[in-house]
Design an enzyme around this catalytic site. Structure first.
Site, PDB file in Angstrom:
ATOM      1  N   ASP A   8     -90.122  36.319  23.391  1.00 11.50           N
ATOM      2  CA  ASP A   8     -89.562  35.891  24.661  1.00 11.50           C
ATOM      3  C   ASP A   8     -88.337  36.764  24.922  1.00 11.50           C
ATOM      4  O   ASP A   8     -87.752  37.314  23.986  1.00 11.50           O
ATOM      5  CB  ASP A   8     -89.184  34.405  24.553  1.00 11.50           C
ATOM      6  N   ASP A  10     -85.274  36.196  27.480  1.00  9.66           N
ATOM      7  CA  ASP A  10     -83.961  35.547  27.634  1.00  9.66           C
ATOM      8  C   ASP A  10     -83.736  34.518  26.527  1.00  9.66           C
ATOM      9  O   ASP A  10     -84.522  33.590  26.359  1.00  9.66           O
ATOM     10  CB  ASP A  10     -83.872  34.880  29.011  1.00  9.66           C
TER      11      ASP A  10
HETATM   12 MG   LIG Z   1     -86.082  32.133  26.728  1.00  5.55          MG
END
Ligand SMILES: [Mg+2]
Ligand SMILES: [Zn+2]
Length: 173
Positions: A8, A10
């Site tokens: 992922d 962020d």
């Molecule tokens: Mg995230």
């Protein structure tokens, strides 16, 4: 067939912007700050012959809060500064009913097809329930990076860690 670590973006690669204990995506280059230990973790995983693929939901594009070209240029910067093989982005929101917005596993499956990845020998690392669920649906082992966000929590992850570096150490041990 190669093994991959799906990441992922962020909260795993770069800092999330926190507001009232919930995470948000950076909305400018100034807010895009790579987290400590990330370069080291990715360098070690690349040396361990893992394909490194970022899979990220950026629904603020569909919501009209940020342009796709700005998200693309922030992703370009991450690819320039870090040893990543690719970044796959979903620009949709729930109402688009696409197959790429996590928890759907579309981005992982697309990358697996292109890079000839064995999903069952691969990992997904994320800080929200959508990441864990997408990884699980794709058949990967999952790492939850737990920042204690005040939101729906993931279920059925394989490991809980405090950072990408900690996850990399477990994968490589
Ligand atoms: Mg995230
Ligand atoms: Zn999508």
């Amino acid at each position: 067939m190669r093994r991959a670590v799906f990441l992922d973006r962020d909260g795993v690669i770069n800092r999330s912007i926190r507001h009232e204990e919930k995470p948000y995506s950076p909305s400018s280059h100034e807010e895009l700050v790579i987290l400590p230990g990330v370069l080291e973790a990715l360098t070690d995983l690349a040396a361990g012959d893992y394909c490194l693929i970022v899979v990220t939901n950026q629904p603020d594009v569909a919501r009209g809060k940020i342009s796709q070209s700005l998200v693309d240029s922030m992703n370009d910067r991450l690819r320039f500064e870090l040893p990543l093989n690719a970044i796959y982005t979903c620009f949709h929101d729930d109402m688009d009913q696409c197959e790429c917005r996590k928890p759907c596993p579309g981005l992982l499956i697309k990358a697996a097809d292109k890079f000839e990845i064995d999903l069952t020998a691969s990992y997904m690392i994320g800080d929200r329930w959508r990441d864990i669920e997408a990884g699980r649906r794709a058949g990967c082992k999952t790492f939850f990076v737990d920042y204690g966000y005040a939101e729906k929590q993931p279920e059925n992850y394989d490991f809980c860690v405090g950072s990408l570096l900690e996850a990399a150490r477990i994968i490589l041990q």
